[in-house]
Design a protein around this motif. Structure first.
Motif, PDB file in Angstrom:
ATOM      1  N   ALA A  23       0.936  -1.243  -0.166  1.00  0.00           N
ATOM      2  CA  ALA A  23       0.096   0.183  -0.090  1.00  0.00           C
ATOM      3  C   ALA A  23       1.042   1.387  -0.096  1.00  0.00           C
ATOM      4  CB  ALA A  23      -0.930  -0.056   1.190  1.00  0.00           C
ATOM      5  N   ILE A  24       1.805   1.204   0.795  1.00  0.00           N
ATOM      6  CA  ILE A  24       2.963   2.402   0.688  1.00  0.00           C
ATOM      7  C   ILE A  24       3.533   2.531  -0.444  1.00  0.00           C
ATOM      8  CG2 ILE A  24       5.061   3.404   1.917  1.00  0.00           C
ATOM      9  CD1 ILE A  24       3.748   1.904   4.540  1.00  0.00           C
ATOM     10  N   ARG A  25       3.894   1.316  -1.080  1.00  0.00           N
ATOM     11  CA  ARG A  25       4.697   1.491  -2.607  1.00  0.00           C
ATOM     12  C   ARG A  25       3.687   1.907  -3.600  1.00  0.00           C
ATOM     13  NH1 ARG A  25       6.900  -3.750  -2.729  1.00  0.00           N
ATOM     14  NH2 ARG A  25       4.544  -4.522  -3.408  1.00  0.00           N
ATOM     15  N   ASP A  26       2.518   1.551  -3.516  1.00  0.00           N
ATOM     16  CA  ASP A  26       1.276   2.254  -4.519  1.00  0.00           C
ATOM     17  C   ASP A  26       1.281   3.659  -4.397  1.00  0.00           C
ATOM     18  OD1 ASP A  26       1.099  -0.342  -5.549  1.00  0.00           O
ATOM     19  OD2 ASP A  26      -0.778  -0.961  -4.688  1.00  0.00           O
ATOM     20  N   PHE A  27       1.028   3.935  -2.856  1.00  0.00           N
ATOM     21  CA  PHE A  27       0.935   5.423  -2.577  1.00  0.00           C
ATOM     22  C   PHE A  27       2.048   6.216  -3.195  1.00  0.00           C
ATOM     23  CE2 PHE A  27       2.187   8.803   0.453  1.00  0.00           C
ATOM     24  CZ  PHE A  27       0.931   9.608   0.310  1.00  0.00           C
ATOM     25  N   LEU A  28       3.326   5.863  -2.989  1.00  0.00           N
ATOM     26  CA  LEU A  28       4.523   6.623  -3.425  1.00  0.00           C
ATOM     27  C   LEU A  28       4.415   6.666  -4.831  1.00  0.00           C
ATOM     28  CD1 LEU A  28       7.131   5.291  -0.759  1.00  0.00           C
ATOM     29  CD2 LEU A  28       6.386   7.756  -1.282  1.00  0.00           C
ATOM     30  N   VAL A  61       3.975   9.964  -9.977  1.00  0.00           N
ATOM     31  CA  VAL A  61       3.073  10.361 -11.164  1.00  0.00           C
ATOM     32  C   VAL A  61       2.539  11.771 -11.032  1.00  0.00           C
ATOM     33  CG1 VAL A  61       1.402   9.472 -12.482  1.00  0.00           C
ATOM     34  CG2 VAL A  61       2.981   7.691 -11.684  1.00  0.00           C
ATOM     35  N   ILE A  62       1.589  11.651 -10.089  1.00  0.00           N
ATOM     36  CA  ILE A  62       1.107  13.242 -10.113  1.00  0.00           C
ATOM     37  C   ILE A  62       1.889  14.177  -9.843  1.00  0.00           C
ATOM     38  CG2 ILE A  62      -0.707  14.314  -8.501  1.00  0.00           C
ATOM     39  CD1 ILE A  62      -1.947  11.870  -7.836  1.00  0.00           C
ATOM     40  N   ASN A  63       2.832  14.194  -8.842  1.00  0.00           N
ATOM     41  CA  ASN A  63       3.790  15.274  -8.956  1.00  0.00           C
ATOM     42  C   ASN A  63       4.717  15.562 -10.316  1.00  0.00           C
ATOM     43  OD1 ASN A  63       3.756  16.556  -6.630  1.00  0.00           O
ATOM     44  ND2 ASN A  63       4.532  14.156  -5.615  1.00  0.00           N
ATOM     45  N   ILE A  79      10.704  15.903  -5.730  1.00  0.00           N
ATOM     46  CA  ILE A  79      10.183  14.626  -6.154  1.00  0.00           C
ATOM     47  C   ILE A  79      11.031  13.229  -5.983  1.00  0.00           C
ATOM     48  CG2 ILE A  79       8.917  13.703  -8.193  1.00  0.00           C
ATOM     49  CD1 ILE A  79       7.920  16.282  -9.111  1.00  0.00           C
ATOM     50  N   PHE A  80      12.210  13.470  -6.258  1.00  0.00           N
ATOM     51  CA  PHE A  80      13.400  12.314  -6.346  1.00  0.00           C
ATOM     52  C   PHE A  80      13.249  11.994  -4.922  1.00  0.00           C
ATOM     53  CE2 PHE A  80      15.459  13.173 -10.611  1.00  0.00           C
ATOM     54  CZ  PHE A  80      14.326  13.038 -11.422  1.00  0.00           C
ATOM     55  N   VAL A  81      13.688  12.772  -3.938  1.00  0.00           N
ATOM     56  CA  VAL A  81      14.055  12.806  -2.652  1.00  0.00           C
ATOM     57  C   VAL A  81      12.810  12.043  -1.874  1.00  0.00           C
ATOM     58  CG1 VAL A  81      14.691  13.703  -0.357  1.00  0.00           C
ATOM     59  CG2 VAL A  81      16.146  14.383  -2.688  1.00  0.00           C
ATOM     60  N   PHE A  82      11.586  12.551  -1.911  1.00  0.00           N
ATOM     61  CA  PHE A  82      10.576  12.112  -1.005  1.00  0.00           C
ATOM     62  C   PHE A  82       9.387  11.241  -1.787  1.00  0.00           C
ATOM     63  CE2 PHE A  82      11.809  16.316   0.906  1.00  0.00           C
ATOM     64  CZ  PHE A  82      12.035  15.770   2.168  1.00  0.00           C
ATOM     65  N   ASN A  83       9.590  11.051  -3.230  1.00  0.00           N
ATOM     66  CA  ASN A  83       8.765   9.949  -3.574  1.00  0.00           C
ATOM     67  C   ASN A  83       9.227   9.154  -4.385  1.00  0.00           C
ATOM     68  OD1 ASN A  83       6.471  13.056  -4.668  1.00  0.00           O
ATOM     69  ND2 ASN A  83       6.245  11.535  -3.226  1.00  0.00           N
ATOM     70  N   LEU A  84      10.245   9.268  -5.509  1.00  0.00           N
ATOM     71  CA  LEU A  84      10.841   8.433  -6.184  1.00  0.00           C
ATOM     72  C   LEU A  84      11.835   7.243  -5.219  1.00  0.00           C
ATOM     73  CD1 LEU A  84      11.039   7.293  -8.950  1.00  0.00           C
ATOM     74  CD2 LEU A  84      12.692   8.905  -9.694  1.00  0.00           C
ATOM     75  N   VAL A  85      12.876   7.964  -4.799  1.00  0.00           N
ATOM     76  CA  VAL A  85      13.641   7.070  -3.822  1.00  0.00           C
ATOM     77  C   VAL A  85      13.091   6.371  -2.966  1.00  0.00           C
ATOM     78  CG1 VAL A  85      15.653   7.325  -2.216  1.00  0.00           C
ATOM     79  CG2 VAL A  85      15.800   8.729  -4.398  1.00  0.00           C
ATOM     80  N   PRO A  86      12.210   6.479  -2.228  1.00  0.00           N
ATOM     81  CA  PRO A  86      11.527   5.786  -1.220  1.00  0.00           C
ATOM     82  C   PRO A  86      10.742   4.515  -2.147  1.00  0.00           C
ATOM     83  CG  PRO A  86      10.923   7.880  -0.651  1.00  0.00           C
ATOM     84  CD  PRO A  86      11.744   8.163  -1.980  1.00  0.00           C
TER      85      PRO A  86
END
Length: 80
Positions: free
Chosen positions: A5-10, A15-17, A65-72
């Motif tokens: 669920a967390i993976r889908d959320f991220l 995608v949105i960002n 976006i990279f630091v808080f969405n893509l990397v996690p």
């Protein structure tokens, strides 16, 4: 919450960002003069400053976006 669920959320946050970033870039490229006039109603900035502000803003937004969405998201893909 479970890891999928967390993976889908991220993933969807990324995608949105990225969609917002592309929209911002398109507006600056296609409607640069209109956007500058629109913002010029409130702020008196030269074209050079306007371009610099938007360039820096897009760079910072992309970095966030990279630091808080893509990397996690990628880390959860590797772990999961």
């Amino acid at each position: 919450m479970d890891v999928p669920a967390i993976r889908d959320f991220l993933f969807w946050c990324t995608v949105i960002n990225l969609g917002l970033l592309v929209y911002w870039w398109v507006m600056i490229v296609v409607a640069h003069d209109w956007v500058q006039r629109f913002h010029g109603r409130w702020f008196k900035v030269s074209t050079e400053h306007f371009d610099g502000i938007h360039y820096a803003g897009m760079a910072m937004f992309k970095l966030l976006i990279f630091v808080f969405n893509l990397v996690p998201y990628m880390a959860l893909l590797i772990v999961g």
